[in-house]
Each structure stands twice: as C-alpha cells, then as structure tokens.
Design a protein around this motif. Sequence first.
Motif: not given
Length: 359
Positions: A18-23, A27-30, A36-44, A289-292
């Motif tokens: 749901v988070i991925i679909v909504v954002f 936002s076209p950049n999401y 996704f790789l950048t966000m995954a580095s934060h999620v790590a 991470g993806f929500l933030s």
Amino acid sequence: MGFGELLLEGRAFFALIVIIVVFSILSPNYFSAENFLTMASHVAIFGILGMGMLLVILNGGIDLSVGSTLGLSGVVAGFLMHGATLDVFGVILYPPVWVVAILTCCVGAFVGLVNGTLVARFKVPPFVATLGMLYAVRGVALLMTGGLTYNNLGGSPELGNTGFDWLGFNRLFGIPVGVLIMVAIAIIGIVLLNRTVFGRWLYASGGNERAAELSGVPTKRVQITVYILSGICASIAGLVLTSELTSAGPTAGNTYELTAIATVVIGGAALTGGRGNIRGTLLGAFVIGFLSDGLVITGVSAYWQMVFTGAVIVFAVLLNSFEYGGRGRRKAPPSEATPSSGSGTATGKAAARREKTAG
C-alpha cells in the motif's frame, strides 16, 4: 485460513505494498529502481537494529540501549580512525579499517554483556537495566567527544587506514553494501533461529521460561547471549551509519531504539516473547523506511511524519493484541516461528514429567 486471518498474518507485507502504491501515485520519482536502492540503504540501519532487537524480544526482554550503543560505536570508530593516542608510549596508532570494525563490534558486545548480566544474573528488569545503560552509554560517547563530532573519516593512504567510507558509499553488483550486510545478517539470523539448538532454546525460554529451565535449557546463558548479539548488531548499524554520514557524532542514533522496537512489532512479533521471525522484522523495517522516505519525497512536514509513523506503530500494536490476545487458544502459524511451537510443546511436556516425578 479466512480472508481476515490472511490480512492479519501478512499485515506488514500488505502495508508495504500500500505504501509503495500510494507514494508512487503521489510522486513520479518514488517508483524507480535507483530510489528503491537509496531507500533500502536507509532501511538497512533499521533492519540491522531490528534483527538484534528481535532476539531480545523473543526472549521476553527489551533493549532500550541500542540507539546509544549505535552512537557510541560510531564515536569509537571515529576516534580510532583519527588515531588512538597512547600517552604512556608516546605514540599514535592508526589501525586499519578491519581492526576498527572488530574493536567497534567488541564495544557493542561489551554493552550487551553488561545488559545481559544485569538481567540474567542480578534479576534487574530489562526495561530498567537497558534504560540505565541508554543514559550511561550516551554519556560515555559525549565524554569521549566533548559533545563534538569526528569528521573526515576517509583515512590516509600513507597511514594505511583508508576504506572506511566503503560501507556507506560502495556497491556490489549494483546493491549498496549496507543492504548486503543486512541480508547477510538476516540469513545468519534465520539459520540461527530455525536450524540450531540455540534457536530452539530461545523460542522455548521466551514462550515459557520456567518450563524451559526445568527442561534443562540454560536460560541465563540464552538471556546474556541475546543481549550480546543485540549489542553487536547495534555496533554494525553504527558502523554503516557512520560510514554513510562520513562523520561520527555522540547524538547519532537518538530514539533509534524506538524505531527498532517498531520494526519488530510491525513485523508481527509478540512483545511477551516466544513469537516472531526475521522475515517479519525485515518487512517491518521496510515499512518504516519506505513510509518515512515517501513522506520526505512528497514534501510532508517533519511534524506530520512523526504523527504518521506513530499512528502506524500504534495500529501495529493493536493488531498484535488481536493476534496474540487469545494466544493460548491459537495454533502457532507454520512460519519461521515453527521452532517456538515445537520447542514450547516439547519443553512443556518435559517440564510436566519432571514435576510429576518430583511430586
């Protein structure tokens, strides 16, 4: 399994979708591989912390000191990268990066050892013991730096201590190193929980500590071990974060202990112990991470970010209360948590036999 139970069991996965679909709509950049790789580095960071926290929560405890341990680990790494002065010998040592990493992990292990000893040997409640360590460890970090920050941690070729920024900026096979470290720890954690005696001990002691102890499980050793592993995970997260920031400050990781707990809760683990798995914790980390990051990309105020994140955590706790409220009447789900069910049953039977014999 009904539709409602399916939603409850897979709530973290469905929330992530749901988070991925909504954002992606907002936002076209999401929705892009690079983002996704950048966000995954934060999620790590959250994932590594969360996996260490999961081990403690499976045991029925809590570790509020992981954020401070992360900050102290970064400070220790920064101190060593800038050169450790030995006044007695009048020399300054510049250890290579691998030595810095090992010594930093030893710091986390020591903090975990203190936590585990207080809880297991001196019977201090986990909340109180780790809350005290939260302040003590943060104080040590502030004393080491005087409230300042270590910058320029790249090292010097002539000193042989370059490469610290490799953790934060390098990629292998196009994937950030921090994400690969998180995956490696996840694999180790899954094997530990599902394929080793220690994993069975952990689920058994978290489900029913008294019965596990009567069955011969070294519950005190298990308690100390999980806190040590949590401290090591916090140190690894501190190394990755410090490398990403290329600086080490004593306030790094502030409130990260709450985020770590949130990832475990969102992932479906029971705060009472004995229920939870690595897969769910990783999904919880991705949800946070993806929500933030999605809120940041769409330009939502930082204050509203806190509100949304807090609401997600409260909702996850509410769902956990529904799932585990009738714990005694529910059958354990056939997931990674299976060892807890099997071990708990075997432990309970063995305990019953011992008590009957003793009677």
